[in-house]
Design a protein around this motif. Structure first.
Motif, PDB file in Angstrom:
ATOM      1  N   ALA A  51       0.844  -1.190   0.000  1.00  0.00           N
ATOM      2  CA  ALA A  51       0.000   0.000   0.000  1.00  0.00           C
ATOM      3  C   ALA A  51       0.880   1.239   0.000  1.00  0.00           C
ATOM      4  N   ALA A  52       0.302   2.357  -0.420  1.00  0.00           N
ATOM      5  CA  ALA A  52       1.077   3.593  -0.503  1.00  0.00           C
ATOM      6  C   ALA A  52       0.148   4.791  -0.587  1.00  0.00           C
ATOM      7  N   VAL A  53       0.728   5.955  -0.322  1.00  0.00           N
ATOM      8  CA  VAL A  53       0.002   7.212  -0.471  1.00  0.00           C
ATOM      9  C   VAL A  53       0.677   8.030  -1.560  1.00  0.00           C
ATOM     10  N   LEU A  54      -0.100   8.395  -2.577  1.00  0.00           N
ATOM     11  CA  LEU A  54       0.396   9.260  -3.646  1.00  0.00           C
ATOM     12  C   LEU A  54       0.374  10.700  -3.156  1.00  0.00           C
ATOM     13  N   ILE A  55       1.519  11.367  -3.252  1.00  0.00           N
ATOM     14  CA  ILE A  55       1.563  12.791  -2.907  1.00  0.00           C
ATOM     15  C   ILE A  55       1.210  13.565  -4.172  1.00  0.00           C
ATOM     16  N   ARG A  56       0.073  14.230  -4.173  1.00  0.00           N
ATOM     17  CA  ARG A  56      -0.408  14.859  -5.411  1.00  0.00           C
ATOM     18  C   ARG A  56      -0.074  16.330  -5.547  1.00  0.00           C
ATOM     19  N   ALA A  57       0.140  17.021  -4.441  1.00  0.00           N
ATOM     20  CA  ALA A  57       0.415  18.451  -4.562  1.00  0.00           C
ATOM     21  C   ALA A  57       1.039  18.997  -3.283  1.00  0.00           C
ATOM     22  N   VAL A  58       1.920  19.984  -3.463  1.00  0.00           N
ATOM     23  CA  VAL A  58       2.475  20.697  -2.311  1.00  0.00           C
ATOM     24  C   VAL A  58       2.411  22.196  -2.548  1.00  0.00           C
ATOM     25  N   ASP A  59       2.464  22.913  -1.437  1.00  0.00           N
ATOM     26  CA  ASP A  59       2.557  24.366  -1.444  1.00  0.00           C
ATOM     27  C   ASP A  59       4.027  24.694  -1.166  1.00  0.00           C
ATOM     28  N   PRO A  60       4.770  25.138  -2.170  1.00  0.00           N
ATOM     29  CA  PRO A  60       6.212  25.341  -2.032  1.00  0.00           C
ATOM     30  C   PRO A  60       6.543  26.370  -0.952  1.00  0.00           C
ATOM     31  N   ILE A  61       7.556  26.074  -0.113  1.00  0.00           N
ATOM     32  CA  ILE A  61       7.929  27.050   0.909  1.00  0.00           C
ATOM     33  C   ILE A  61       9.411  27.422   0.936  1.00  0.00           C
ATOM     34  N   GLU A  62      10.302  26.496   0.572  1.00  0.00           N
ATOM     35  CA  GLU A  62      11.726  26.832   0.593  1.00  0.00           C
ATOM     36  C   GLU A  62      12.303  26.730  -0.818  1.00  0.00           C
ATOM     37  N   ASN A  63      13.128  27.710  -1.176  1.00  0.00           N
ATOM     38  CA  ASN A  63      13.742  27.732  -2.502  1.00  0.00           C
ATOM     39  C   ASN A  63      12.713  27.639  -3.625  1.00  0.00           C
ATOM     40  N   ILE A  64      11.709  28.448  -3.482  1.00  0.00           N
ATOM     41  CA  ILE A  64      10.630  28.466  -4.474  1.00  0.00           C
ATOM     42  C   ILE A  64      11.163  28.802  -5.866  1.00  0.00           C
ATOM     43  N   SER A  65      12.165  29.693  -5.919  1.00  0.00           N
ATOM     44  CA  SER A  65      12.663  30.100  -7.239  1.00  0.00           C
ATOM     45  C   SER A  65      13.302  28.923  -7.972  1.00  0.00           C
ATOM     46  N   THR A  66      13.983  28.070  -7.232  1.00  0.00           N
ATOM     47  CA  THR A  66      14.575  26.881  -7.848  1.00  0.00           C
ATOM     48  C   THR A  66      13.482  25.944  -8.360  1.00  0.00           C
ATOM     49  N   MET A  67      12.453  25.773  -7.554  1.00  0.00           N
ATOM     50  CA  MET A  67      11.362  24.896  -7.961  1.00  0.00           C
ATOM     51  C   MET A  67      10.649  25.464  -9.180  1.00  0.00           C
ATOM     52  N   ARG A  68      10.486  26.765  -9.201  1.00  0.00           N
ATOM     53  CA  ARG A  68       9.838  27.407 -10.349  1.00  0.00           C
ATOM     54  C   ARG A  68      10.656  27.154 -11.610  1.00  0.00           C
TER      55      ARG A  68
END
Length: 203
Positions: A94-111
DNA sequence: GTCGTGATAGCCT
DNA sequence: GGCTATCACGACG
């Protein structure tokens, strides 16, 4: 506070709900990327026809049979990756799919990793987007979530209301397709816009 | 805003 | 060979 194995070795629906508000952290070289988990889906064992492991133990699903606390990452549609956290004791797949996060650290890198979307609410508002934004790919399949490259922390974020709906994209799953096993934080703008089957319950 | 479509690779019968 | 736990884009209105 990094979540330990006890957190993951529990009933999957419980883990899926409790992961909302927790912080997914990705260590990438000298940088730390992170975001608050706002949307999850539970895939609950061999009976659940939407769960990849319902077809038994195959090369792809092997990691789902591990004890809770490791990552299950797979490629979908030839383009994207999906990140799951394995739950429950060993041999219950069994598992949990992580579908979405609210970015908080290093947002510019993630963008940047996401090729600069216009709105910050679409940096990680979907399972494929999230993996792009946090540089998660097949190399992290099987990774220990109590290790140093990918983990989840409790930073005391309060979650006041959780909505539950049917899971996305599992129309083939017979009697399991309508189970309200998708969870998200009520009203959060980072939740995926994927077709929302109407809300079936608040938790 | 909603709807339809195309891209593409790994998995499993 | 058929399918998939997705996303972006363009056509419409």
């Amino acid at each position: 506070m990094k979540l330990t194995h006890d957190f993951y070795i529990r009933p999957t629906l419980e883990v899926a709900r409790n992961l909302l508000g927790k912080v997914l952290v990705r260590r990438l070289g000298r940088k730390t990327l992170s975001g608050i988990i706002v949307e999850t889906e539970a895939y609950v064992g061999p009976e659940d026809l939407a769960c990849h492991a319902s077809k038994g133990r195959t090369p792809r699903t092997t990691v789902m049979f591990e004890q809770g606390g490791c990552a299950y990452v797979y490629m979908i549609y030839g383009f994207y990756f999906c990140l799951n956290v394995v739950t429950e004791p060993r041999d219950f797949p069994a598992a949990v799919l992580i579908r979405a996060v609210d970015p908080i650290e290093n947002i510019s890198t993630m963008r940047r990793l996401r090729k600069n979307p216009e709105r910050d609410t679409s940096i990680a508002s979907g399972p494929g987007k999230l993996c792009m934004a946090m540089a998660i790919d097949k190399k992290l399949n099987g990774a220990d979530l109590t290790g140093k490259t990918l983990w989840i922390e409790d930073r005391g974020v309060a979650v006041d209301r959780i909505d539950a709906t049917a899971r996305i994209g599992v129309d083939y799953a017979g009697e399991y397709k309508d189970k309200p096993w998708r969870f998200y934080i009520h009203g959060n703008p980072h939740v995926s816009r994927a077709k929302i089957g109407h809300r079936t319950q608040d938790v």
